[in-house]
Design an enzyme around this catalytic site. Structure first.
Site, short mmCIF file in Angstrom:
data_model
loop_
_atom_site.label_atom_id
_atom_site.label_comp_id
_atom_site.label_asym_id
_atom_site.label_seq_id
_atom_site.Cartn_x
_atom_site.Cartn_y
_atom_site.Cartn_z
N ASN A 29 87.12 -30.97 79.84
CA ASN A 29 87.28 -30.04 80.95
C ASN A 29 85.89 -29.65 81.43
O ASN A 29 85.25 -28.76 80.88
CB ASN A 29 88.06 -28.81 80.50
CG ASN A 29 89.51 -29.15 80.17
OD1 ASN A 29 90.30 -29.40 81.08
ND2 ASN A 29 89.81 -29.24 78.89
N GLU A 30 85.45 -30.36 82.44
CA GLU A 30 84.09 -30.18 82.95
C GLU A 30 84.01 -28.94 83.84
O GLU A 30 85.05 -28.38 84.22
CB GLU A 30 83.67 -31.42 83.75
CG GLU A 30 83.59 -32.71 82.93
CD GLU A 30 82.40 -32.74 81.98
OE1 GLU A 30 81.76 -31.71 81.74
OE2 GLU A 30 82.11 -33.85 81.46
N PRO A 31 82.78 -28.47 84.17
CA PRO A 31 82.65 -27.33 85.06
C PRO A 31 83.53 -27.48 86.30
O PRO A 31 83.60 -28.56 86.89
CB PRO A 31 81.16 -27.35 85.42
CG PRO A 31 80.52 -27.98 84.24
CD PRO A 31 81.49 -28.99 83.72
N THR B 22 77.27 -35.10 81.01
CA THR B 22 78.11 -35.69 79.95
C THR B 22 77.89 -37.19 79.90
O THR B 22 77.77 -37.79 78.83
CB THR B 22 79.59 -35.36 80.22
OG1 THR B 22 79.73 -33.95 80.32
CG2 THR B 22 80.49 -35.91 79.14
#
Ligand code: F6R
Length: 654
Positions: A178-180, A197
């Site tokens: 769950n990235e920014p 990432t």
């Protein structure tokens, strides 16, 4: 997990963040946090909690539903669970697992697949039932992904939800992938990976271009629904994001901050990852402190930077208005304290890293006698010696000490294929030029050249090319050490076996690794040992090399020559000791700094386009110089003599 903090000094602050009435605020973290001395201790506590949960579910005749993570953070937890299974009979027959994520696309048999990771680290070693393992499928067609994600959610729900979810944290603040930007209500779904990432994953894929751009991940809401959540973070490189997660506001730009909404989450960190937390960094601002001399030094260095004044100009008022009235009350006044701390800092500076012969050494970091010392410098990779202590190395040689350098690993995987090809072709040309009759050597070189030319996209390092890569680094290390004046017979290549996998993933430390280090120390009988005390990456080669030295030292402790041996730790290419922790600072003149740069230049295979660059795009010599100059400017800011640069060391007592 019991609420035990391994280091008893920390129990002073062991009250959860609260703002109730007049109660003292003793923590700033917004999620319950436990700090352990190292990742092994923290991992053992996490594994213990998981094992207790599995067993208690088993006693109740229930299945235990675990959410699992991959990456370096949970590796020791899995190793400990495997140990418990083998030695203590911990069974996984009632365990059902759901992994957080998988790269997309990804063949489950691929070297970097999370299916393979889980198999290697846990599943193939325990008695879990195959049908109870769930990992997002990286082979689905784009049309199938949506339905798969919904089914993943439904399966978790049908089993009553996750009992426990373990997590790591990415440098972007991601949990799972769950990235920014991820929403609090997000569920299992495909996602595009953040560029940070991708660059962090590059080392596993031998280059950034081969990293998949997408992944399938459980959502934030999937994670938050777990009844218990444990997030682990180890190492200095996580310290900044850990602080944001624990002390920052809840924000989608740091998805891990959503864990502040969970009623039963714990963050488990080692001291390095906790480094930027207020209770670690400035405990005097958090609550009452036990003022040891080291804490006083830390506080005063911080105060100087805060008020922008040198030590000797700090006033009672500066102390009082920055949470240090307790210290002042203990000391009486700032005057004596300032002078004492100034002297302590000043005594760390020496241009004589091997000791100054004939001088009064009462307040010097090193002993004057013996005037000529035997010095053993350990370098984890073939270039760490000159990058981290090139100036000191030059001085030690110039000042007449017997300096040995030991390269612990071959460093072969950090050489690019095109470099290996170039050298193989030169060697082959040389053989034919010399009209050599040694067909075995010629055949070997023809094979290696062929492998390297026809490798295509493959990441594999075949043994022939690895041999050449090792030799390239060996040649560079020899040239650099010679340039510093180290004699050929005092240059040692240990080629520790744990490193020799041809991949980023290494073997566990073995007896042979230990023996090689032990034998060399016993042979040299050094008065001084220098080693890389770099903990930026707790699973990285530097930490493993340090662990091996520490184990060898523990075995050698009772030998008479060891009683005369001082151990000095330098830090690797990535960061420096905090200024208050430095026990010896060796000044470098502008000329010495130039000479050090030249020594680093001998490592040509590590210039320009390094294989494992990390997040810092500067070249090694630039990082080294900027770091050494920065230390000098920090000393200068404290009111100490102004030098061009400093190399810094911390003494290790064993
Ligand atoms: C892994 C995962 C990621 C990692 C995170 C930290 O399944 O979902 O969130 O936990 O990227 O990675 P390491 O532990 O390698 O630092």
């Amino acid at each position: 997990m019991s609420d035990i903090i391994v280091d008893p000094r920390k129990t002073n602050y062991d009250i959860r963040h609260q703002k109730v009435g007049t109660k003292e605020l003793t923590r700033f973290e917004r999620i319950h946090t436990e700090i352990f001395i190292g990742s092994r201790e923290g991992s053992a506590a996490v594994a213990e909690e998981i094992a207790e949960l599995i067993q208690s579910k088993e006693r109740q005749g229930q299945q235990c539903i675990l959410g699992l993570a991959t990456g370096s953070s949970p590796i020791h937890v899995y190793a400990e669970l495997v140990r418990m299974h083998k030695e203590e009979g911990l069974s996984f027959r009632n365990v059902v697992t759901f992994n957080l994520d998988e790269y997309y696309p990804m063949d489950p048999k691929g070297a970097q697949s999370y299916v393979r990771f889980m198999d290697e680290h846990l599943f193939s070693h325990v008695d879990i039932l195959k049908e109870n393992i769930h990992i997002p499928d990286g082979m689905l067609s784009p049309q199938e992904v949506q339905k798969f994600c919904v089914d993943y959610e439904l399966k978790i729900k049908a089993l009553g939800g996750l009992d426990l979810q373990i997590l790591g944290i990415g440098r972007t603040g991601h949990i799972g992938f769950n990235e920014p930007g991820s929403h609090r209500n997000s569920i299992t779904r495909p996602i595009t990976l953040d560029h940070i990432t991708i660059s962090d994953a590059a080392k596993d894929f031998n280059g950034v271009d081969a990293v998949p751009r997408k992944a399938i991940t459980m959502g934030v809401s999937t994670i938050l629904k777990a009844r218990r959540v444990i997030l682990m973070a180890w190492g200095t490189h996580k310290a900044d994001i850990v602080r944001q997660m624990l002390e920052g506001e809840i924000t989608s730009s740091v998805p891990a901050t959503y864990l502040q909404l969970h009623a039963n989450a714990t963050v488990v960190v080692d001291e390095a990852a906790a480094f930027h937390l207020k209770r670690q960094k400035t405990p005097w601002l958090v609550g009452p402190c036990i003022w040891t001399e080291d804490l006083k030094k830390k506080a005063i260095v911080w105060l100087c930077q805060k008020v922008n004044k040198p030590i000797l100009k700090l006033t009672n008022r500066d102390y009082n208005s920055h949470g240090m009235s307790g210290l002042l009350a203990e000391e009486g006044s700032s005057y004596e304290l300032n002078i004492r701390m100034f002297n302590r800092m000043q005594h760390t500076i020496t241009g004589w890293p091997g000791g100054k012969p004939g001088a009064d050494d009462t307040f010097r970091p090193e002993r004057a006698e013996p005037a000529k010392k035997r010095v053993l410098v350990f370098s984890p990779h073939p270039d760490d010696d000159v990058i981290s202590m090139g100036g000191t190395l030059l001085r030690l040689v110039e000042q007449g000490h017997e300096v040995h350098v030991a390269y612990q690993t071959s460093g072969n995987i950090a050489v690019a294929d095109h470099d290996a090809l170039r050298f193989a072709e030169v060697a082959a040309d040389l053989l034919s030029f010399g009209n050599s009759k040694n067909t075995r050597h010629q055949l070997f070189l023809v094979q290696v050249i062929d492998q390297l030319k026809n490798k295509g996209e493959s990441n594999e390092n075949l043994s022939g090319s690895l041999k050449i890569k090792s030799l390239i680094r060996r040649g560079e290390a020899k040239a650099a050490a010679r340039f510093c004046g180290v004699l050929d017979e005092q240059i040692h290549f240990l080629d520790l076996p744990f490193y020799e996998t041809g991949k980023v993933k290494k073997k566990p430390i073995g007896e042979e690794d230990l023996q090689r280090v032990y034998n060399l120390i016993e042979k040299v009988k050094p008065h001084q040992i220098y080693a890389a005390g770099d903990l930026a990456d707790p699973h990285g080669t530097h930490k493993v090399c340090l662990d091996i030295i520490m184990s060898a030292l523990a075995r050698l402790r009772n030998k008479t020559f060891m009683k005369e041996c001082y151990v000095w730790l330098y830090r690797g290419a990535w960061h420096e000791w905090p200024i208050n922790e430095i026990d010896m600072a060796v000044p470098l003149s502008p000329d010495e700094l130039r000479k050090k740069r030249k020594a680093i230049f001998f490592h040509q295979s590590q210039k320009d386009e390094v294989m494992f660059q990390g997040s810092d795009e500067r070249e090694f010599w630039q990082r080294a110089e900027e770091r050494n100059r920065e230390t000098a400017s920090l000393y200068d800011g404290l009111g100490l003599p102004e030098y061009e640069a400093f190399e810094a060391f911390k003494r290790y007592y064993f």
